[in-house]
Design a protein around this motif. Structure first.
Motif, short mmCIF file in Angstrom:
data_model
loop_
_atom_site.label_atom_id
_atom_site.label_comp_id
_atom_site.label_asym_id
_atom_site.label_seq_id
_atom_site.Cartn_x
_atom_site.Cartn_y
_atom_site.Cartn_z
N GLY A 186 -9.47 -5.99 -9.64
CA GLY A 186 -10.40 -6.71 -10.51
C GLY A 186 -10.18 -6.20 -11.92
O GLY A 186 -9.07 -5.82 -12.29
N TRP A 187 -11.24 -6.15 -12.74
CA TRP A 187 -11.07 -5.67 -14.11
C TRP A 187 -10.79 -4.17 -14.14
O TRP A 187 -11.57 -3.38 -13.59
N VAL A 188 -9.70 -3.81 -14.77
CA VAL A 188 -9.37 -2.40 -15.03
C VAL A 188 -9.22 -2.28 -16.54
O VAL A 188 -8.61 -3.17 -17.16
N HIS A 189 -9.76 -1.24 -17.15
CA HIS A 189 -9.73 -1.19 -18.61
C HIS A 189 -8.37 -0.74 -19.11
O HIS A 189 -8.04 0.43 -19.12
N GLY A 223 -20.40 -4.14 -11.83
CA GLY A 223 -20.73 -3.95 -13.25
C GLY A 223 -19.92 -2.84 -13.90
O GLY A 223 -20.19 -2.44 -15.03
N LYS A 224 -18.92 -2.35 -13.18
CA LYS A 224 -18.08 -1.25 -13.70
C LYS A 224 -16.61 -1.65 -13.62
O LYS A 224 -16.23 -2.44 -12.76
N PHE A 225 -15.81 -1.03 -14.47
CA PHE A 225 -14.37 -1.19 -14.32
C PHE A 225 -13.89 -0.46 -13.07
O PHE A 225 -14.43 0.59 -12.71
N VAL A 226 -12.86 -1.02 -12.42
CA VAL A 226 -12.07 -0.25 -11.46
C VAL A 226 -11.23 0.71 -12.31
O VAL A 226 -10.80 0.36 -13.40
N THR A 227 -11.01 1.94 -11.82
CA THR A 227 -10.26 2.89 -12.65
C THR A 227 -8.76 2.85 -12.34
O THR A 227 -8.33 2.44 -11.25
N LEU A 228 -8.00 3.30 -13.32
CA LEU A 228 -6.55 3.40 -13.15
C LEU A 228 -6.21 4.30 -11.97
O LEU A 228 -5.30 4.01 -11.19
N GLU A 229 -6.96 5.39 -11.83
CA GLU A 229 -6.67 6.35 -10.76
C GLU A 229 -6.91 5.73 -9.38
O GLU A 229 -6.21 6.03 -8.42
N GLN A 230 -7.93 4.88 -9.29
CA GLN A 230 -8.22 4.24 -8.00
C GLN A 230 -7.08 3.29 -7.60
O GLN A 230 -6.66 3.27 -6.44
N ALA A 250 -2.84 -8.56 0.82
CA ALA A 250 -3.21 -8.70 -0.59
C ALA A 250 -4.57 -8.01 -0.70
O ALA A 250 -5.60 -8.60 -0.43
N TRP A 251 -4.51 -6.74 -1.04
CA TRP A 251 -5.66 -5.84 -0.91
C TRP A 251 -6.45 -5.82 -2.22
O TRP A 251 -5.97 -5.33 -3.24
N ALA A 252 -7.66 -6.34 -2.16
CA ALA A 252 -8.48 -6.38 -3.37
C ALA A 252 -9.14 -5.03 -3.62
O ALA A 252 -9.60 -4.36 -2.69
N MET A 253 -9.14 -4.61 -4.88
CA MET A 253 -9.92 -3.45 -5.32
C MET A 253 -10.62 -3.93 -6.58
O MET A 253 -10.05 -3.91 -7.67
N ASP A 254 -11.82 -4.49 -6.38
CA ASP A 254 -12.38 -5.36 -7.41
C ASP A 254 -13.89 -5.23 -7.60
O ASP A 254 -14.52 -6.15 -8.14
N GLY A 255 -14.46 -4.12 -7.16
CA GLY A 255 -15.90 -3.95 -7.36
C GLY A 255 -16.74 -5.02 -6.68
O GLY A 255 -17.89 -5.25 -7.08
N GLY A 256 -16.18 -5.67 -5.67
CA GLY A 256 -16.95 -6.63 -4.89
C GLY A 256 -16.73 -8.09 -5.23
O GLY A 256 -17.30 -8.98 -4.58
#
Ligand code: NAD
Length: 260
Positions: A186-189, A223-230, A250-256
């Motif tokens: 999802g969104w990563v800063h 409501g948070k960014f996914v982190t680079l480390e994650q 296709a594995w989502a890591m997207d805060g839901g």
């Protein structure tokens, strides 16, 4: 432990790719960095990898819009290392515009970098990987490969395509010790996302904090960014023995986001 493994991470001079490269190096992998960056930045990055992780590192210049340059890069790497063990197709570009106004050259570049480059790296990496019967291919897709979004026709098309490519390569290699998977952040800063925050701020007269909150609120339930480390940690998992039978996901890591 990735000691003795050789990893190419495309687009690793910034953002997610750099975080993935750092994580793989921390686990002992020999790193091949790639991206669009000036010589000083590249020198500083290579020094960081050598000093911090003590692993061999090289920078491989290659404009991923150019298939001939990709072929040259892959031939050089196969020659230097015998085979790549880990191929992370991470480089990607973004452009947001309604389709009627979508610049044709931006569409072509996006298809080339976000999709075709992975076709070319995979097809040229696989023969040597097959000969060694081990390999990990990780493609950096996006939740934009799972969902549509107004204004993102080009990006959505490439990321859906990359997930399709991932699944088919996973099936073509299913009876080998080579796996191919996609990560859907999802969104990563990163700089790629900050540009979208800047555009939103400008369009709606918001300050950076308000535009950031609005962007996250648009579709990231956490409501948070996914982190680079994650993201880097998920990539490292795909490279581990525990993931031997993770194939074509296709594995989502997207805060839901994709749960909704
Ligand atoms: P970024 O802009 O920080 O980094 C992109 C990298 O790709 C840079 O190293 C850049 O030099 C390289 N690159 C771009 N064009 C290139 C070309 N023609 N040849 C070689 N290298 C090139 O972006 P990021 O946010 O870290 O994105 C990395 C990947 O993650 C992309 O595929 C992106 O679509 C994907 N992604 C990012 C997010 C996010 O929220 N940041 C979310 C989902 C997916």
């Amino acid at each position: 432990d990735l000691s003795g493994r050789v990893a190419l991470v495309t687009g690793s001079t910034s953002g997610i790719g750099l975080a993935v490269a750092r994580r793989l190096a921390r686990s002992g992998a020999t790193l091949v960095l790639n991206g669009l960056a000036d010589a000083d930045a590249v020198d500083a990055l290579c020094a960081e990898f050598r000093d911090t992780y003590g692993v061999p590192v090289r920078f491989q210049a290659c404009d991923l819009r150019k298939p001939a340059q990709i072929e040259t890069m892959m031939a050089e790497l196969n020659h230097a290392y015998g085979a790549l063990d880990i191929l992370v197709n991470n480089a990607g570009i973004q452009h947001v515009s309604q389709i009627e106004a979508f610049p044709v050259d931006k569409w072509d570049d996006m298809i080339a970098v976000n999709l075709s480059a992975s076709f070319h790296t995979i097809r040229t990496a696989l023969p040597a990987m097959r000969a060694r019967n081990w390999g990990r291919i990780v493609n950096m897709a996006s939740i934009s490969g799972l969902r549509g979004r107004a204004g993102k026709t080009g990006y959505n098309a490439t990321k859906h395509g990359l997930i399709g490519l991932t699944k088919s390569v996973a099936l073509e290699t299913a009876q080998t010790a080579i796996t191919c998977n996609a990560i859907c952040p999802g969104w990563v800063h990163t700089p790629l996302v900050q540009k979208q925050i800047d555009a939103l701020a400008e369009r709606e007269g918001l300050d950076n904090a308000a535009a950031t909150n609005k962007l996250l609120g648009l579709r990231q339930p956490s409501g948070k960014f996914v982190t680079l480390e994650q993201i880097a940690g998920l990539c490292e998992f795909f490279c581990s023995p525990d993931a031997d039978e993770v194939r074509g996901v296709a594995w989502a890591m997207d805060g839901g986001t994709t749960a909704a």
